[in-house]
Scaffold this motif. Structure first.
Motif, short mmCIF file in Angstrom:
data_model
loop_
_atom_site.label_atom_id
_atom_site.label_comp_id
_atom_site.label_asym_id
_atom_site.label_seq_id
_atom_site.Cartn_x
_atom_site.Cartn_y
_atom_site.Cartn_z
N MET A 15 0.85 -1.18 0.00
CA MET A 15 0.00 0.00 0.00
C MET A 15 0.88 1.23 0.00
SD MET A 15 -2.38 -1.39 3.03
CE MET A 15 -2.86 -3.11 3.02
N TYR A 462 -8.67 -1.45 8.14
CA TYR A 462 -7.99 -0.79 7.03
C TYR A 462 -8.35 -1.43 5.70
CZ TYR A 462 -4.53 -4.58 6.57
OH TYR A 462 -3.92 -5.79 6.36
N SER A 464 -6.93 -1.31 1.40
CA SER A 464 -5.96 -0.80 0.42
C SER A 464 -6.41 -1.14 -0.98
CB SER A 464 -4.58 -1.41 0.67
OG SER A 464 -4.59 -2.80 0.40
N THR A 466 -4.72 -1.89 -4.65
CA THR A 466 -3.48 -2.19 -5.34
C THR A 466 -3.79 -2.72 -6.73
OG1 THR A 466 -3.25 -4.54 -4.81
CG2 THR A 466 -2.64 -2.95 -3.09
N SER A 470 -8.57 -4.97 -4.23
CA SER A 470 -8.78 -4.41 -2.89
C SER A 470 -8.53 -5.47 -1.84
CB SER A 470 -10.21 -3.88 -2.77
OG SER A 470 -10.47 -3.42 -1.47
N VAL A 530 4.44 1.76 6.87
CA VAL A 530 3.16 2.46 6.74
C VAL A 530 3.29 3.86 7.32
CG1 VAL A 530 0.73 2.48 7.44
CG2 VAL A 530 1.85 0.32 6.87
N SER A 542 -0.09 5.80 3.13
CA SER A 542 0.55 4.91 2.17
C SER A 542 1.28 3.79 2.88
CB SER A 542 1.53 5.68 1.29
OG SER A 542 2.57 6.23 2.07
N SER A 550 4.75 1.86 -3.60
CA SER A 550 3.73 2.11 -2.59
C SER A 550 2.34 2.21 -3.20
CB SER A 550 4.05 3.39 -1.83
OG SER A 550 4.21 4.47 -2.70
N ILE A 553 -3.61 3.46 1.32
CA ILE A 553 -4.25 2.79 2.44
C ILE A 553 -5.14 3.79 3.17
CG2 ILE A 553 -2.24 3.22 3.91
CD1 ILE A 553 -3.00 0.80 5.57
#
Length: 565
Positions: A15, A462, A464, A466, A470, A530, A542, A550, A553
């Protein structure tokens, strides 16, 4: 290697910040990627044309990737898109002296059946001077985006590999639909790291092998000349290794030696003095004891843009015995010495530049500010990012300063570039404008200890986004006195469901929460970092993973699962 990790779902836990191009495009362009104009005027901004500039109000006109004018009375063409710069500060685009951003990790070659560890083939031993970094470079890598977001516009990319990994290349960190190549075969990348389980496996062995390759290349060149001008002479053996080394022997390109400490500096300088090749020292981290030697040798220097972690110093407690206090003092002394090295180079008159290779992208500006607080002047810091690397790389003709006729590479910030409150709003690369989100900075009311307006203690959900899709999970932070601890759950890269890892180096500075954790992916240990801005019960930030860049997030603090404060 990268594809293997992707298949193992490592991307689902990567993330961090990703910012794209936000330029106005022509409606008639079906791809949506063709800008309406290539002419821009950034008006009435505070312009720092070079490190010696005091900064003055001016307009910068750029067209087709070139700076067409800098001043107050410019005639702006009708097609120019105006960017109001009244509250903005413009600096020359930063130049990275050596970087592995965008370099795809290479799979190690397969050993032959008749492999002999005492005399391995050159490629298996990491001796590949014929290879080129440009063949390993991916401009679409998130690492490139991350580096550009920090203001870097031009870089010397270094190939992945062993003691002689291949030739570097000079590229601009520009649009994905361009080759972005300025020059191949800029330098030969070398290190003192040996090969595992074979010769040369030690530093002494690497030095011996370097001499051997260098002198045999010289001998091959002589035999080649003799063969070309005489009859009855046996043909010399022209191996890829010797051919790849020829430009070094001929003095056409330097060797960029990756060295970290004073002993490695001495060894590289010893080889240079013995053999006579051009030398650039790169990656220096511990060099305080050899600054005078570096100066006297006249060697060009790239120091790593990073400083040691200070979390251990900040965590020191007063209620300890004398022996522990003495140990604390030694740690503090070593830290102070490390962050003051760049200032000592400046004082010694050594014109150095920076390399981001081996440094964390998210920490680059923090490291730079730490060096400045330790005595490095802002003028020298800016020179190390602009004019010095331009000189070292031989590109001062078109890069390193803001002048008419030079490449349109600019960094545009909301304030003086080295002030902590300043943020980079635009980066201009080769005339293309990349826009970045400006976030309002919030200040914590109690020195970032969780007792002010920002709270991080509790259970966070959380998520993220990518390239792999997800993913989400939870991380839990608790507090004991002034120290934090915690754990995080994530999708196991092996595909076996949820995995848990302890959080390390948890820190709250103002409204910025940061921590790291370790992940095992197919037997490969990865450290994930993070960092995010906390506002109320939400966090946006991030996650960075080495060699992958990266990805974004976001997290929400669950008010029903608050841990003990």
């Amino acid at each position: 290697m990268r594809k293997t990790l992707l298949k193992a779902s490592v991307m689902s836990i990567m993330m961090g910040g990703f910012f794209g191009l936000q330029t106005t495009f022509g409606q008639s362009d079906p791809s949506g990627k063709k800008p309406i104009t290539s002419t821009y005027a950034i008006t009435n901004a505070t312009v720092f044309a070079n490190p010696s500039s005091e900064g003055s109000k001016a307009t910068v006109l750029i067209k087709d990737g070139v700076i067409k004018g800098v001043g107050n009375n410019l005639t702006l063409p009708a097609e120019a898109k105006i960017i109001a710069g009244d509250s903005l500060f413009i600096y020359p685009g930063f130049i990275d002296g050596a970087s592995n951003a965008g370099i795809i990790k290479q799979e190690p070659p397969k050993r032959p059946d008749n492999f002999v560890s005492s005399n391995p083939p050159d490629e298996i031993a990491g001796i590949t001077p014929w290879k080129s970094a440009i063949d390993q470079f991916d401009i679409s890598s998130s690492q490139v985006d991350d580096l550009r977001k920090m203001g870097f516009t031009l870089t010397q990319i270094i190939p992945d590999g062993g003691m002689l990994s291949g030739k570097t290349a000079l590229v601009v960190l520009g649009e994905k639909n361009s080759t972005n190549l300025i020059k191949e075969n800029v330098a030969l990348n070398a290190s003192l790291n040996g090969a595992r389980g074979m010769y040369p496996g030690t530093t002494v062995g690497v030095m011996a092998k370097f001499r051997d390759v260098y002198k045999n290349t010289q001998l091959t060149k002589e035999r080649q000349a003799t063969f070309a001008s005489n009859t009855g002479i046996s043909r010399p053996e022209l191996t890829p290794t010797y051919m790849g080394m020829m430009d070094v022997i001929d003095g056409k390109i330097p060797v960029i030696f990756n060295v970290e400490n004073d002993l490695e500096v001495r060894r590289a300088l010893s080889l240079q003095k013995e053999l006579g090749f051009q030398l650039i020292l790169s990656g220096l981290k511990e060099y305080d004891n050899v600054i005078d030697l570096i100066k006297s040798s006249g060697t060009r220097v790239l120091i790593q843009l990073s400083v040691p972690d200070d979390k251990a110093i900040k965590a020191q407690k007063d209620d300890t015995d004398e022996s522990v206090k003495a140990q604390y003092a030694r740690v503090k002394e070593a830290y102070d010495k490390a962050i003051a090295q760049a200032a000592k180079l400046e004082k010694a008159g050594v014109a150095f530049a920076f390399t981001t290779s081996g440094a964390k992208t998210n920490d680059l500006m923090k490291s730079l500010r730490t060096m400045i607080e330790a005595g490095l002047s802002e003028k020298a810091a800016l020179a190390a990012l602009t004019t010095n690397p331009a000189s070292i790389l031989g590109v001062s003709r078109f890069a390193g300063s803001i002048e008419t006729g030079k490449m349109a590479n600019l960094v545009i910030s909301t304030g003086p570039i080295f002030q902590e409150e300043s943020q980079i709003k635009h980066v201009v690369v080769d005339g293309n404008i990349f826009d970045y989100e400006i976030k309002e900075k919030k200040k914590n009311g109690a020195n970032g200890n969780g007792n002010g307006s920002v709270s991080i203690v509790g259970t966070w959900d959380y998520n993220s986004q990518t390239p792999a899709g997800s993913s989400g999970g939870k991380f839990v932070i608790s507090k004991d006195g002034s120290s934090y601890s915690g754990t995080i759950t994530y999708q196991d890269p092996s595909g076996s469901g949820q995995a848990t890892s302890p959080l390390k180096d948890i820190s709250l500075s103002g409204s910025t929460l940061s921590f790291s954790f370790d992940v095992n992916a197919g037997g490969m240990n990865l450290t994930v970092s993070v960092s995010g801005d906390v506002s109320g019960n939400s966090m946006d930030g991030s996650m960075n993973i080495t060699d992958f860049g990266s990805f974004p997030i976001s997290a929400t603090l669950n008010p029903t699962l608050i841990a003990n404060k």
